[in-house]
Scaffold this motif. Structure first.
Motif, PDB file in Angstrom:
ATOM      1  N   GLN A 222       0.818  -1.205   0.000  1.00  0.00           N
ATOM      2  CA  GLN A 222       0.000   0.000   0.000  1.00  0.00           C
ATOM      3  C   GLN A 222       0.857   1.262   0.000  1.00  0.00           C
ATOM      4  O   GLN A 222       0.549   2.241  -0.700  1.00  0.00           O
ATOM      5  N   TYR A 223       1.955   1.243   0.768  1.00  0.00           N
ATOM      6  CA  TYR A 223       2.827   2.426   0.812  1.00  0.00           C
ATOM      7  C   TYR A 223       3.462   2.656  -0.549  1.00  0.00           C
ATOM      8  O   TYR A 223       3.517   3.803  -1.034  1.00  0.00           O
ATOM      9  N   LEU A 224       3.926   1.595  -1.196  1.00  0.00           N
ATOM     10  CA  LEU A 224       4.562   1.738  -2.503  1.00  0.00           C
ATOM     11  C   LEU A 224       3.565   2.244  -3.529  1.00  0.00           C
ATOM     12  O   LEU A 224       3.887   3.108  -4.362  1.00  0.00           O
ATOM     13  N   ALA A 225       2.335   1.738  -3.480  1.00  0.00           N
ATOM     14  CA  ALA A 225       1.314   2.187  -4.424  1.00  0.00           C
ATOM     15  C   ALA A 225       0.996   3.671  -4.243  1.00  0.00           C
ATOM     16  O   ALA A 225       0.755   4.387  -5.219  1.00  0.00           O
ATOM     17  N   GLY A 339      11.267  -0.473   5.618  1.00  0.00           N
ATOM     18  CA  GLY A 339      10.213  -0.602   4.632  1.00  0.00           C
ATOM     19  C   GLY A 339      10.202   0.493   3.595  1.00  0.00           C
ATOM     20  O   GLY A 339       9.334   0.507   2.715  1.00  0.00           O
ATOM     21  N   GLN A 340      11.166   1.422   3.652  1.00  0.00           N
ATOM     22  CA  GLN A 340      11.235   2.481   2.641  1.00  0.00           C
ATOM     23  C   GLN A 340      11.557   1.861   1.273  1.00  0.00           C
ATOM     24  O   GLN A 340      12.538   1.139   1.133  1.00  0.00           O
ATOM     25  N   PRO A 341      10.736   2.112   0.243  1.00  0.00           N
ATOM     26  CA  PRO A 341      11.000   1.523  -1.078  1.00  0.00           C
ATOM     27  C   PRO A 341      12.083   2.303  -1.827  1.00  0.00           C
ATOM     28  O   PRO A 341      12.015   3.528  -1.934  1.00  0.00           O
ATOM     29  N   ILE A 342      13.075   1.578  -2.323  1.00  0.00           N
ATOM     30  CA  ILE A 342      14.222   2.184  -2.996  1.00  0.00           C
ATOM     31  C   ILE A 342      14.345   1.600  -4.400  1.00  0.00           C
ATOM     32  O   ILE A 342      14.260   0.376  -4.581  1.00  0.00           O
ATOM     33  N   ALA A 343      14.546   2.469  -5.388  1.00  0.00           N
ATOM     34  CA  ALA A 343      14.884   2.042  -6.745  1.00  0.00           C
ATOM     35  C   ALA A 343      16.298   2.536  -7.040  1.00  0.00           C
ATOM     36  O   ALA A 343      16.542   3.738  -7.122  1.00  0.00           O
ATOM     37  N   GLY A 358      13.861  -2.531  -4.115  1.00  0.00           N
ATOM     38  CA  GLY A 358      13.623  -3.263  -2.886  1.00  0.00           C
ATOM     39  C   GLY A 358      13.219  -2.353  -1.749  1.00  0.00           C
ATOM     40  O   GLY A 358      12.880  -1.178  -1.947  1.00  0.00           O
ATOM     41  N   PHE A 359      13.274  -2.909  -0.539  1.00  0.00           N
ATOM     42  CA  PHE A 359      12.863  -2.196   0.659  1.00  0.00           C
ATOM     43  C   PHE A 359      14.005  -2.167   1.674  1.00  0.00           C
ATOM     44  O   PHE A 359      14.750  -3.140   1.818  1.00  0.00           O
ATOM     45  N   VAL A 360      14.114  -1.060   2.389  1.00  0.00           N
ATOM     46  CA  VAL A 360      15.114  -0.941   3.449  1.00  0.00           C
ATOM     47  C   VAL A 360      14.732  -1.864   4.600  1.00  0.00           C
ATOM     48  O   VAL A 360      13.606  -1.839   5.092  1.00  0.00           O
ATOM     49  N   GLU A 361      15.680  -2.682   5.026  1.00  0.00           N
ATOM     50  CA  GLU A 361      15.482  -3.547   6.189  1.00  0.00           C
ATOM     51  C   GLU A 361      16.294  -3.072   7.390  1.00  0.00           C
ATOM     52  O   GLU A 361      15.866  -3.228   8.532  1.00  0.00           O
ATOM     53  N   ALA A 362      17.462  -2.533   7.131  1.00  0.00           N
ATOM     54  CA  ALA A 362      18.327  -2.039   8.213  1.00  0.00           C
ATOM     55  C   ALA A 362      19.150  -0.872   7.690  1.00  0.00           C
ATOM     56  O   ALA A 362      19.380  -0.747   6.484  1.00  0.00           O
ATOM     57  N   LEU A 378      19.152  -3.687   1.875  1.00  0.00           N
ATOM     58  CA  LEU A 378      17.891  -3.732   1.138  1.00  0.00           C
ATOM     59  C   LEU A 378      17.517  -5.170   0.802  1.00  0.00           C
ATOM     60  O   LEU A 378      18.360  -5.954   0.356  1.00  0.00           O
ATOM     61  N   SER A 379      16.251  -5.509   1.007  1.00  0.00           N
ATOM     62  CA  SER A 379      15.734  -6.788   0.542  1.00  0.00           C
ATOM     63  C   SER A 379      15.046  -6.585  -0.796  1.00  0.00           C
ATOM     64  O   SER A 379      14.545  -5.495  -1.089  1.00  0.00           O
ATOM     65  N   PRO A 380      15.008  -7.612  -1.651  1.00  0.00           N
ATOM     66  CA  PRO A 380      14.377  -7.450  -2.963  1.00  0.00           C
ATOM     67  C   PRO A 380      12.867  -7.287  -2.845  1.00  0.00           C
ATOM     68  O   PRO A 380      12.243  -7.769  -1.903  1.00  0.00           O
ATOM     69  N   LEU A 381      12.303  -6.615  -3.832  1.00  0.00           N
ATOM     70  CA  LEU A 381      10.869  -6.378  -3.873  1.00  0.00           C
ATOM     71  C   LEU A 381      10.085  -7.672  -3.729  1.00  0.00           C
ATOM     72  O   LEU A 381       9.065  -7.725  -3.027  1.00  0.00           O
ATOM     73  N   ALA A 382      10.555  -8.727  -4.376  1.00  0.00           N
ATOM     74  CA  ALA A 382       9.816  -9.981  -4.438  1.00  0.00           C
ATOM     75  C   ALA A 382       9.613 -10.635  -3.077  1.00  0.00           C
ATOM     76  O   ALA A 382       8.701 -11.447  -2.908  1.00  0.00           O
ATOM     77  N   TYR A 383      10.450 -10.302  -2.098  1.00  0.00           N
ATOM     78  CA  TYR A 383      10.325 -10.947  -0.793  1.00  0.00           C
ATOM     79  C   TYR A 383       9.230 -10.331   0.073  1.00  0.00           C
ATOM     80  O   TYR A 383       8.948 -10.840   1.157  1.00  0.00           O
ATOM     81  N   SER A 384       8.628  -9.239  -0.374  1.00  0.00           N
ATOM     82  CA  SER A 384       7.709  -8.520   0.496  1.00  0.00           C
ATOM     83  C   SER A 384       6.307  -8.337  -0.047  1.00  0.00           C
ATOM     84  O   SER A 384       5.352  -8.295   0.725  1.00  0.00           O
ATOM     85  N   LEU A 385       6.163  -8.177  -1.360  1.00  0.00           N
ATOM     86  CA  LEU A 385       4.887  -7.692  -1.879  1.00  0.00           C
ATOM     87  C   LEU A 385       3.777  -8.715  -1.764  1.00  0.00           C
ATOM     88  O   LEU A 385       3.923  -9.872  -2.139  1.00  0.00           O
TER      89      LEU A 385
END
Length: 415
Positions: A222-225, A339-343, A358-362, A378-385
């Protein structure tokens, strides 16, 4: 491209110490493994007192660290409570001396492992159960307000809803999964809340003020959208140490979800193709999910997103005093959160084809005199959505803004 120098504000028990010099600082927060919950963040800093004026810091004093962004606005980057204090004579002159205060403080999550609870909970969704556990602990009651407190000296900016809030942040309520009722059984609060968050496919975290929050399973989607990515270039980062890792340990191709009030029931799923390629990489995940259909859905969720290995961005560091970084990127990095989305673009071609989303984890901040850097994991997008529900698509979205080549099977997110 602008020149920027860090201007700090350190507050201890609500008092700002602008005359003290911040000489060194380290802040760490988040988690290093997507299958674990966040641990307490911490700050380790040194203040140099050149005025021989005692800084009245003590164990459990509140501390907050802020820094001015490009708009000359203070941005909070840490909040917590002091756990360790060292005072050292730094220099001595004929009539004066200077001292160094070395201070370590922890975020609000550090309190939870040391608080015990019977943990009695009704059958509710994950966010509601977590709120029920944390709210009584982190909000003071009327009776707990000091008897000498007067209306005149109470912070006039505090709203009634946030009065006596001692560390409760944003909790996604109600959540996405119905969890079973819990009968009385003594445990520590961190273990309980972590288990509830895992059951809901969400995570607990600390915000920049040190408050405890909960992001449910669809929070990132939802945040990314709604907000899109923070776009960054690897060309502006430190080249040395730029690192991605692809690990078999992140793959799950045979998953058993235990569910129910005592985690005595189970649902399982496996991915034959992934097992053939990588061997069996199984995991048993204990939850208190109430419904068997949710347990089966979660097992298939893990497989759909994690049956194949994806690279994790283990380390990328930005020197925020680098004039090549524009103000917008710098300000976004100062406001980093779990959870901050980064490109990320402009990577070497052999590192995820030069692009990483992906998303910031630490993250960690490292500062010395007139220097500040931030490092991200950063973790990849696919691990979260998670797939969005129809009602979760922003109401401002138009059909014309959605890619015409997107098929229904892959339309998990509209951003």
């Amino acid at each position: 491209m602008t020149q920027w120098n860090p201007i700090w504000n350190v507050e201890i028990d609500g008092v700002s110490y602008t005359s003290a010099i911040l000489s060194n600082l380290t802040i760490r927060s988040g988690r290093t493994n997507i299958y674990e919950q966040a641990q307490a963040g911490y700050v380790n800093l040194q203040l140099i007192d050149i005025n021989q004026s005692t800084i009245p810091v003590s164990i459990n004093s509140t501390i907050s660290v802020s820094i001015k962004d490009s708009t000359n606005t203070y941005v909070a980057i840490f909040g917590g409570n002091v756990v360790d204090i060292g005072i050292e004579v730094r220099d001595v002159g004929s009539t004066t001396f200077t001292q160094t205060y070395s201070i370590i403080a922890l975020g609000a999550l550090a309190r939870l492992p040391k608080i015990l609870t019977e943990g009695v909970l009704p059958k509710e969704f994950d966010g509601d159960q977590i709120y029920d556990v944390l709210h009584p602990l982190l909000f003071g009651t009327w009776a707990e307000v000091a008897g000498v407190q007067t209306w005149a000296t109470y912070d006039p900016t505090i709203t009634w809803a946030q009065a006596e809030n001692n560390g409760l942040g944003e909790i996604d309520r109600p959540g996405n999964y119905e969890l079973a009722a819990r009968s009385s059984s003594i445990t520590d609060v961190y273990s309980l809340v972590s288990a509830l968050a895992t059951s809901g496919l969400g995570y607990i975290y600390e915000d920049s003020l040190g408050r405890i929050g909960y992001a449910d399973a669809t929070h990132r989607t939802q945040y990314l959208a709604a907000n899109g990515y923070v776009d960054l270039s690897a060309n502006e980062a430190r080249a040395a140490g730029l690192r991605i890792d692809t690990r078999a340990g992140d793959v799950r191709n045979a998953v058993t979800i235990k569910y129910g009030a005592t985690s005595s029931n189970e649902q399982s799923a496996s991915d034959a193709a992934s097992i053939t390629t990588y061997g069996q990489l199984a995991q048993i995940i204990s939850t208190t999910l109430h419904n068997s259909v949710d347990a089966l859905y979660q097992a298939n969720f893990y497989l759909s997103l994690r049956a194949q290995p994806f690279p994790i961005f283990s380390d990328i560091t930005y020197d925020l005093t680098n004039s090549e970084i524009d103000d917008s990127d710098r300000d976004n990095l100062l406001r980093v959160f779990m959870g901050q989305p980064i490109a990320l673009v402009d990577l070497p071609a052999n590192m995820n084809s030069g692009v990483f989303q992906g998303f910031v984890e630490a993250w960690s901040f490292q500062a010395s005199y007139n220097q500040l850097s931030v490092s991200l994991l950063l973790s990849p997008l696919a691990y979260s959505l998670q797939a969005m529900n129809w009602s979760e698509v922003p109401i401002t979205e138009t059909w014309s803004s959605v890619s015409p080549t997107l098929d229904w099977e892959n339309a998990t997110i509209v951003a």
